[in-house]
Structure formats: C-alpha cells, structure tokens
Motif scaffolding. Structure first.
Motif, PDB file in Angstrom:
ATOM      1  N   MET A   1       1.983  -1.871  -1.587  1.00  0.00           N
ATOM      2  CA  MET A   1       2.293  -2.019  -0.171  1.00  0.00           C
ATOM      3  C   MET A   1       1.168  -1.448   0.678  1.00  0.00           C
ATOM      4  N   ILE A   2       1.084  -1.960   1.895  1.00  0.00           N
ATOM      5  CA  ILE A   2       0.249  -1.336   2.915  1.00  0.00           C
ATOM      6  C   ILE A   2       1.115  -0.306   3.623  1.00  0.00           C
ATOM      7  N   VAL A   3       0.716   0.968   3.533  1.00  0.00           N
ATOM      8  CA  VAL A   3       1.520   2.052   4.086  1.00  0.00           C
ATOM      9  C   VAL A   3       0.724   2.759   5.176  1.00  0.00           C
ATOM     10  N   ALA A   4       1.217   2.685   6.403  1.00  0.00           N
ATOM     11  CA  ALA A   4       0.614   3.431   7.506  1.00  0.00           C
ATOM     12  C   ALA A   4       1.122   4.868   7.444  1.00  0.00           C
ATOM     13  N   VAL A   5       0.210   5.824   7.372  1.00  0.00           N
ATOM     14  CA  VAL A   5       0.588   7.235   7.203  1.00  0.00           C
ATOM     15  C   VAL A   5       0.104   8.031   8.408  1.00  0.00           C
ATOM     16  N   HIS A   6       1.046   8.553   9.158  1.00  0.00           N
ATOM     17  CA  HIS A   6       0.691   9.431  10.272  1.00  0.00           C
ATOM     18  C   HIS A   6       0.116  10.739   9.735  1.00  0.00           C
ATOM     19  N   GLY A   7      -0.952  11.197  10.377  1.00  0.00           N
ATOM     20  CA  GLY A   7      -1.545  12.476   9.990  1.00  0.00           C
ATOM     21  C   GLY A   7      -2.139  12.468   8.598  1.00  0.00           C
ATOM     22  N   ALA A   8      -2.702  11.328   8.176  1.00  0.00           N
ATOM     23  CA  ALA A   8      -3.180  11.190   6.801  1.00  0.00           C
ATOM     24  C   ALA A   8      -4.383  12.072   6.496  1.00  0.00           C
ATOM     25  N   SER A   9      -5.016  12.643   7.520  1.00  0.00           N
ATOM     26  CA  SER A   9      -6.123  13.562   7.266  1.00  0.00           C
ATOM     27  C   SER A   9      -5.707  15.019   7.407  1.00  0.00           C
ATOM     28  N   GLY A  10      -4.445  15.262   7.714  1.00  0.00           N
ATOM     29  CA  GLY A  10      -3.971  16.617   7.905  1.00  0.00           C
ATOM     30  C   GLY A  10      -3.480  17.257   6.620  1.00  0.00           C
ATOM     31  N   THR A  11      -3.034  18.500   6.723  1.00  0.00           N
ATOM     32  CA  THR A  11      -2.601  19.242   5.539  1.00  0.00           C
ATOM     33  C   THR A  11      -1.467  18.535   4.823  1.00  0.00           C
ATOM     34  N   ARG A  18      -2.463  10.900  -0.748  1.00  0.00           N
ATOM     35  CA  ARG A  18      -3.065  10.921  -2.094  1.00  0.00           C
ATOM     36  C   ARG A  18      -2.055  10.491  -3.146  1.00  0.00           C
ATOM     37  N   ARG A  19      -0.819  10.951  -3.026  1.00  0.00           N
ATOM     38  CA  ARG A  19       0.216  10.571  -3.979  1.00  0.00           C
ATOM     39  C   ARG A  19       0.545   9.082  -3.862  1.00  0.00           C
ATOM     40  N   LEU A  20       0.542   8.566  -2.659  1.00  0.00           N
ATOM     41  CA  LEU A  20       0.835   7.146  -2.473  1.00  0.00           C
ATOM     42  C   LEU A  20      -0.298   6.272  -3.024  1.00  0.00           C
ATOM     43  N   ILE A  27      -3.474   2.687   1.807  1.00  0.00           N
ATOM     44  CA  ILE A  27      -3.145   3.600   2.901  1.00  0.00           C
ATOM     45  C   ILE A  27      -3.875   3.182   4.175  1.00  0.00           C
ATOM     46  N   ARG A  28      -3.121   3.102   5.250  1.00  0.00           N
ATOM     47  CA  ARG A  28      -3.706   2.919   6.578  1.00  0.00           C
ATOM     48  C   ARG A  28      -3.554   4.254   7.307  1.00  0.00           C
ATOM     49  N   PRO A  29      -4.609   5.053   7.381  1.00  0.00           N
ATOM     50  CA  PRO A  29      -4.485   6.381   7.996  1.00  0.00           C
ATOM     51  C   PRO A  29      -4.349   6.280   9.510  1.00  0.00           C
ATOM     52  N   LEU A  30      -3.398   7.029  10.059  1.00  0.00           N
ATOM     53  CA  LEU A  30      -3.189   7.077  11.501  1.00  0.00           C
ATOM     54  C   LEU A  30      -3.395   8.509  11.976  1.00  0.00           C
ATOM     55  N   ASP A  31      -4.190   8.662  13.023  1.00  0.00           N
ATOM     56  CA  ASP A  31      -4.371   9.980  13.631  1.00  0.00           C
ATOM     57  C   ASP A  31      -4.453   9.794  15.135  1.00  0.00           C
ATOM     58  N   VAL A 168       8.149  12.368  -4.241  1.00  0.00           N
ATOM     59  CA  VAL A 168       9.464  11.871  -3.833  1.00  0.00           C
ATOM     60  C   VAL A 168       9.315  10.758  -2.797  1.00  0.00           C
ATOM     61  N   VAL A 169       8.385  10.907  -1.853  1.00  0.00           N
ATOM     62  CA  VAL A 169       8.138   9.847  -0.868  1.00  0.00           C
ATOM     63  C   VAL A 169       7.725   8.557  -1.568  1.00  0.00           C
ATOM     64  N   ALA A 170       6.841   8.654  -2.565  1.00  0.00           N
ATOM     65  CA  ALA A 170       6.414   7.464  -3.308  1.00  0.00           C
ATOM     66  C   ALA A 170       7.601   6.824  -4.026  1.00  0.00           C
ATOM     67  N   ALA A 171       8.467   7.631  -4.608  1.00  0.00           N
ATOM     68  CA  ALA A 171       9.640   7.096  -5.301  1.00  0.00           C
ATOM     69  C   ALA A 171      10.587   6.415  -4.324  1.00  0.00           C
ATOM     70  N   VAL A 172      10.748   6.990  -3.146  1.00  0.00           N
ATOM     71  CA  VAL A 172      11.633   6.394  -2.140  1.00  0.00           C
ATOM     72  C   VAL A 172      11.097   5.040  -1.677  1.00  0.00           C
TER      73      VAL A 172
END
Length: 271
Positions: A1-11, A18-20, A27-31, A168-172
């Motif tokens: 899947m294409i997954v948009a991740v908020h704060g993908a460069s944050g802690t 990385r897990r996804l 990953i589509r990083p959003l900041d 767990v997020v990846a499994a969900v």
C-alpha cells in the motif's frame, strides 16, 4: 500500500515508517512542509491516492491543536481514504480534560470512525522508552548517573517501545477487519529500578533511577524544546499523577516483545 505517514521524520513517525517499509509498504512522508495541519486543501493533496494514512499530531499545546485535529478529520472524510490509523502517542482519557494537547487527541480518536471506513486508534499503554533517549535525559544520565523521570521508582509501568508499536500498526493495516482500538505495552510492567539496571548494563555506567516532579521535568526539557512545550509536557504529567488513566478493557492490550534489557542494549546512549 501507499501509506501517508504524518511526522515520518520525527521520533515517533520515523520508527513507525521504518516498520511499515519493512512490511513492504511505500511511505509518503508528511511534515509541516508538505501539509499544514490546519489547511484542509493541503491535507487533501497530501492524502490523494494514498491507500492508508497514519496520523500523529505534533506537540502543540495551544488551541490550534484542536483545529489541527478537526482539519485532519475533515480531510480524511473528503479524501475518501479507505484506511487510517491514529497514534495518539499517549494513553487517552475517556473524555476531554480542558488541555488542547490532550483534547485534540480525544477528538480525533472519537471521530475517526465517522470519517474512515477502516479506522483504528493504536497508542501506547504508558510512556515510550524512547523518552529516556531524549537529550535532556541522556545529559542527566551521563552527568549525574541518574535516569530521571516523573514516575515513582517502584511503580510497575507499562512502558512501550516505538518499534513494537510500529509492528502493531503494520499488522492493523494488513487486517481486513481491523480493530477499532488497540493499546500497546511492553511484555510486562517495569519499575524504575529495573529500568536503571538495564541501562547500567547497557552502558557500563553506574545508573540509578530518580523520580523528579513534573515541574522539574519541565525545567529539564525547556532548554531543548522551549518554555511552552516544556510547560505543556509538565502539565500532562501533573494531570496524569492526579488522575491516572482508567484500566485498559479486556481484549485491547497488545503486549510487545521487546524487553527493557533488549531495548537498552540496542539503544545509543552517547547522543
């Protein structure tokens, strides 16, 4: 899947991203540069074509935090994103508490299922172990041999790791019928004294656990994050001490696999 991740460069977001990626997702990083969280049109562009969105709100402690949550909800509904996972980054109270940082997360968690067909709230049962790797914590550790945190040393705490939460997020996201809510913890609750022993073994340094009150913890944070964020974080810990979160309902807890000893051994304590 294409997954948009908020704060993908944050802690938090970087560990989840990385897990996804390891699970095979793109990953589509959003900041803040790619999507202003109060700009619904910008969020719609960021979500366009995504198969899923992972939402993490920034550490904002003024009323704009609620406006950000409302804009994200509006954009998710208009974008017709089929899947979304929200990580509140903290144990959620059952209702708003009058603090924008917390209330924005309660709002987003409650209303997400109204906007997205397959929506899940996946957050930690307690604090992240990664909090102990922040600059103020590592400095105190190396200068004084103290693992300082605003929790009692003998209290068993369900510390979570971001890697376990990411799993767990990846499994969900892979689940055809994902659960509405999950709470991630470590394999077992851990005391401050056990944490200190794990860090001492990992670093070869003499380490003791020291409980600091929320106000002092805020003073430790302030040189790194600024006065407003430090006051906000201190306030959250003060509220948590006064009104601990309710017990986790049966079936919602997902214990991770990473022990504190494993986590401490693989962490960088020199930064």
């Amino acid at each position: 899947m294409i997954v948009a991740v908020h704060g993908a460069s944050g802690t938090q977001g970087s560990r989840i991203a990385r897990r996804l990626r390891a699970a095979g997702h793109r990953i589509r990083p959003l900041d803040s540069r790619s999507a202003d969280l109060t700009d619904t049109a910008a969020l719609l562009r960021a979500y366009d074509g995504a198969d899923a969105v992972v939402v993490q709100l920034p550490q904002v402690f003024d009323p704009v935090a609620v406006a950000q949550a409302e804009a994200v909800l509006t954009a998710l509904g208009k974008a017709d994103v089929p899947r979304a996972v929200f990580n509140p980054g903290m144990p959620l109270p059952p209702a708003p508490v009058g603090a924008p940082f917390v209330d924005a997360r309660v709002l987003l968690g409650d209303r997400l299922p109204e906007r997205v067909d397959r929506a899940s709230v996946v957050g930690p049962a307690g604090p992240y172990l990664e909090n102990l790797l922040q600059p103020w914590s590592v400095r105190r550790l190396r200068e004084r041999g103290e693992l300082a945190y605003p929790l009692p040393p003998q209290a068993p705490v369900p510390w979570a790791t971001l890697d376990d939460l990411g799993d767990v997020v990846a499994a969900v996201l892979a689940d055809a019928r994902p659960p509405a809510r999950l709470v991630v913890s470590g394999p077992e609750p851990v005391t401050g004294d056990r944490l200190a022993a794990a860090v001492a073994a990992a670093t070869g340094l003499p380490v003791g656990y020291t409980q600091v009150d929320p106000a002092e913890y805020g003073r430790l944070i302030e040189p790194v994050m600024g006065a407003a964020a430090a006051a906000g974080i201190a306030g959250i810990y003060a509220q948590s001490a006064a009104a601990p979160p309710p017990p986790i309902p049966d079936g919602l807890l997902r214990p991770g696999t990473t022990t504190v000893e494993e986590w401490a051994a693989r962490s960088d304590w020199t930064a």
